[in-house]
Motif scaffolding. Structure first.
Motif, PDB file in Angstrom:
ATOM      1  N   TYR A  64     -38.417 -33.194 -15.651  1.00  9.40           N
ATOM      2  CA  TYR A  64     -38.100 -32.364 -14.496  1.00  9.40           C
ATOM      3  C   TYR A  64     -37.738 -33.265 -13.317  1.00  9.40           C
ATOM      4  N   TYR A  65     -36.799 -32.802 -12.500  1.00  9.85           N
ATOM      5  CA  TYR A  65     -36.404 -33.519 -11.291  1.00  9.85           C
ATOM      6  C   TYR A  65     -36.515 -32.573 -10.109  1.00  9.85           C
ATOM      7  N   ILE A  66     -36.991 -33.098  -8.991  1.00  6.54           N
ATOM      8  CA  ILE A  66     -37.121 -32.339  -7.750  1.00  6.54           C
ATOM      9  C   ILE A  66     -36.254 -33.031  -6.703  1.00  6.54           C
ATOM     10  N   TYR A  67     -35.319 -32.293  -6.135  1.00 11.55           N
ATOM     11  CA  TYR A  67     -34.419 -32.826  -5.124  1.00 11.55           C
ATOM     12  C   TYR A  67     -34.933 -32.436  -3.746  1.00 11.55           C
ATOM     13  N   THR A  68     -35.013 -33.411  -2.851  1.00 10.45           N
ATOM     14  CA  THR A  68     -35.564 -33.158  -1.518  1.00 10.45           C
ATOM     15  C   THR A  68     -34.663 -33.742  -0.446  1.00 10.45           C
ATOM     16  N   GLN A  69     -34.911 -33.275   0.774  1.00  4.48           N
ATOM     17  CA  GLN A  69     -34.205 -33.795   1.939  1.00  4.48           C
ATOM     18  C   GLN A  69     -35.206 -33.882   3.081  1.00  4.48           C
ATOM     19  N   LYS A  70     -35.164 -34.990   3.794  1.00  2.00           N
ATOM     20  CA  LYS A  70     -36.069 -35.158   4.935  1.00  2.00           C
ATOM     21  C   LYS A  70     -35.725 -34.123   5.997  1.00  2.00           C
ATOM     22  N   PRO A  71     -36.741 -33.582   6.679  1.00  2.00           N
ATOM     23  CA  PRO A  71     -36.471 -32.501   7.640  1.00  2.00           C
ATOM     24  C   PRO A  71     -35.730 -32.940   8.893  1.00  2.00           C
ATOM     25  N   ASP A  72     -35.840 -34.214   9.285  1.00  2.00           N
ATOM     26  CA  ASP A  72     -35.259 -34.648  10.552  1.00  2.00           C
ATOM     27  C   ASP A  72     -33.897 -35.337  10.413  1.00  2.00           C
ATOM     28  N   ASP A  73     -33.488 -35.659   9.202  1.00  2.00           N
ATOM     29  CA  ASP A  73     -32.185 -36.292   9.030  1.00  2.00           C
ATOM     30  C   ASP A  73     -31.579 -35.877   7.688  1.00  2.00           C
ATOM     31  N   GLY A  75     -31.354 -37.826   5.029  1.00  2.00           N
ATOM     32  CA  GLY A  75     -31.846 -38.645   3.927  1.00  2.00           C
ATOM     33  C   GLY A  75     -32.341 -37.786   2.781  1.00  2.00           C
ATOM     34  N   VAL A  76     -31.896 -38.085   1.579  1.00  2.00           N
ATOM     35  CA  VAL A  76     -32.298 -37.322   0.406  1.00  2.00           C
ATOM     36  C   VAL A  76     -33.103 -38.218  -0.526  1.00  2.00           C
ATOM     37  N   MET A  77     -33.928 -37.586  -1.368  1.00  2.00           N
ATOM     38  CA  MET A  77     -34.721 -38.315  -2.346  1.00  2.00           C
ATOM     39  C   MET A  77     -34.869 -37.447  -3.582  1.00  2.00           C
ATOM     40  N   VAL A  78     -34.770 -38.068  -4.726  1.00  2.00           N
ATOM     41  CA  VAL A  78     -34.968 -37.384  -5.998  1.00  2.00           C
ATOM     42  C   VAL A  78     -36.283 -37.867  -6.577  1.00  2.00           C
ATOM     43  N   TYR A  79     -37.122 -36.923  -6.978  1.00  2.00           N
ATOM     44  CA  TYR A  79     -38.404 -37.239  -7.606  1.00  2.00           C
ATOM     45  C   TYR A  79     -38.359 -36.817  -9.062  1.00  2.00           C
ATOM     46  N   ARG A  80     -38.907 -37.632  -9.909  1.00  2.00           N
ATOM     47  CA  ARG A  80     -39.127 -37.259 -11.300  1.00  2.00           C
ATOM     48  C   ARG A  80     -40.453 -36.513 -11.333  1.00  2.00           C
ATOM     49  N   ASN A  81     -40.558 -35.526 -12.177  1.00  2.00           N
ATOM     50  CA  ASN A  81     -41.784 -34.737 -12.305  1.00  2.00           C
ATOM     51  C   ASN A  81     -42.141 -34.741 -13.782  1.00  2.00           C
ATOM     52  N   GLU A  82     -42.914 -35.729 -14.174  1.00  2.00           N
ATOM     53  CA  GLU A  82     -43.228 -35.920 -15.582  1.00  2.00           C
ATOM     54  C   GLU A  82     -44.727 -36.104 -15.742  1.00  2.00           C
ATOM     55  N   ASP A  83     -45.266 -35.543 -16.825  1.00  2.00           N
ATOM     56  CA  ASP A  83     -46.695 -35.685 -17.102  1.00  2.00           C
ATOM     57  C   ASP A  83     -47.040 -37.136 -17.403  1.00  2.00           C
ATOM     58  N   TYR A 117     -46.809 -38.694  -4.477  1.00  2.00           N
ATOM     59  CA  TYR A 117     -46.087 -39.357  -5.554  1.00  2.00           C
ATOM     60  C   TYR A 117     -46.602 -40.779  -5.748  1.00  2.00           C
ATOM     61  N   TYR A 118     -46.204 -41.376  -6.849  1.00  2.00           N
ATOM     62  CA  TYR A 118     -46.400 -42.801  -7.053  1.00  2.00           C
ATOM     63  C   TYR A 118     -45.104 -43.370  -7.603  1.00  2.00           C
ATOM     64  N   GLU A 127     -34.530 -45.564 -11.719  1.00  2.00           N
ATOM     65  CA  GLU A 127     -35.975 -45.305 -11.714  1.00  2.00           C
ATOM     66  C   GLU A 127     -36.288 -44.371 -10.546  1.00  2.00           C
ATOM     67  N   PHE A 128     -37.136 -43.363 -10.797  1.00  2.00           N
ATOM     68  CA  PHE A 128     -37.478 -42.375  -9.781  1.00  2.00           C
ATOM     69  C   PHE A 128     -38.977 -42.384  -9.501  1.00  2.00           C
ATOM     70  N   ARG A 129     -39.344 -42.001  -8.285  1.00  2.00           N
ATOM     71  CA  ARG A 129     -40.741 -41.756  -7.967  1.00  2.00           C
ATOM     72  C   ARG A 129     -41.215 -40.574  -8.806  1.00  2.00           C
ATOM     73  N   ASN A 130     -42.487 -40.580  -9.203  1.00  2.00           N
ATOM     74  CA  ASN A 130     -43.027 -39.465  -9.984  1.00  2.00           C
ATOM     75  C   ASN A 130     -43.905 -38.611  -9.078  1.00  2.00           C
ATOM     76  N   ALA A 131     -43.527 -37.374  -8.890  1.00  2.00           N
ATOM     77  CA  ALA A 131     -44.301 -36.447  -8.064  1.00  2.00           C
ATOM     78  C   ALA A 131     -45.560 -36.046  -8.809  1.00  2.00           C
ATOM     79  N   THR A 132     -46.692 -36.061  -8.112  1.00  2.00           N
ATOM     80  CA  THR A 132     -47.948 -35.653  -8.738  1.00  2.00           C
ATOM     81  C   THR A 132     -48.466 -34.340  -8.188  1.00  2.00           C
ATOM     82  N   SER A 133     -48.132 -34.024  -6.929  1.00  2.00           N
ATOM     83  CA  SER A 133     -48.517 -32.723  -6.378  1.00  2.00           C
ATOM     84  C   SER A 133     -47.597 -32.399  -5.210  1.00  2.00           C
ATOM     85  N   ILE A 134     -47.604 -31.109  -4.866  1.00  2.00           N
ATOM     86  CA  ILE A 134     -46.764 -30.639  -3.766  1.00  2.00           C
ATOM     87  C   ILE A 134     -47.531 -29.532  -3.055  1.00  2.00           C
ATOM     88  N   THR A 135     -47.627 -29.648  -1.729  1.00  2.00           N
ATOM     89  CA  THR A 135     -48.346 -28.645  -0.947  1.00  2.00           C
ATOM     90  C   THR A 135     -47.514 -28.271   0.279  1.00  2.00           C
TER      91      THR A 135
END
Length: 175
Positions: A64-73, A75-83, A117-118, A127-135
């Motif tokens: 799974y991949y999660i696409y994000t964008q920083k709220p103030d600019d 800048g985008v970041m893609v996170y991997r979401n893998e067990d 993430y880590y 290589e992508f950061r791996n998301a561990t939780s989202i709140t």
């Protein structure tokens, strides 16, 4: 010759501690406030995503991949979401599908979230950061602090200092 040997030991201690700092930075959790813009699931094998140019040639899995964008600019970041399951690093993460559904709902509602993430985002190595939780968070919130990282960095700085002092004392006492 003793002077060069002393500097050689300094360099070895420095490189070992540099490696340990990088290791701690990679495996400990970090936090970022961002906005989820989309999600995706890709079928991958040992060579990466399966495409016409990269057909499956072994066991495959969903990533799974999660696409994000920083709220103030912009800048985008893609996170991997893998067990991580029982493997290293030991996050014992089993619910990546649930986390993906949560991220999808945040994307639809355009809410600010705190991503835990880590890992590193290394474009050169895909290589992508791996998301561990989202709140969910508000615009007034600040990201959580990675306290464990700070404690481990302090311990590494102390051991670095003591190693350097030990080497200095060892070589200076033999004069």
């Amino acid at each position: 010759m003793r002077k060069y040997l002393k500097y050689f030991f300094f360099m070895v201690v420095f490189l070992v501690h540099l490696f340990l700092f990088a290791f701690v930075h990679y495996v400990t959790p970090h936090y970022e406030i961002t906005r989820v813009t989309g999600v995706e699931v890709k079928r991958v094998d040992k060579d990466g995503p399966i495409t016409k140019s990269n057909p499956a040639d072994g066991p495959t899995r969903d990533v799974y991949y999660i696409y994000t964008q920083k709220p103030d600019d912009t800048g985008v970041m893609v996170y991997r979401n893998e067990d991580t399951r029982w493997g290293f690093p030991f996050y014992f993460k089993f619910g990546s599908a649930d986390l993906q559904a949560k991220a999808q709902s945040f994307a639809v509602e355009h809410k600010l979230v705190q991503m835990k993430y880590y890992g590193w985002r290394l474009v050169l190595f895909d290589e992508f950061r791996n998301a561990t939780s989202i709140t969910e968070v508000t615009s007034d919130d600040t990201p959580s602090l990675p306290i464990l990282s700070y404690i481990l960095y302090a311990i590494l700085l102390l051991t670095f200092f003591f190693c350097i002092q030990f080497i200095r004392g060892w070589f200076d006492s033999e004069n």
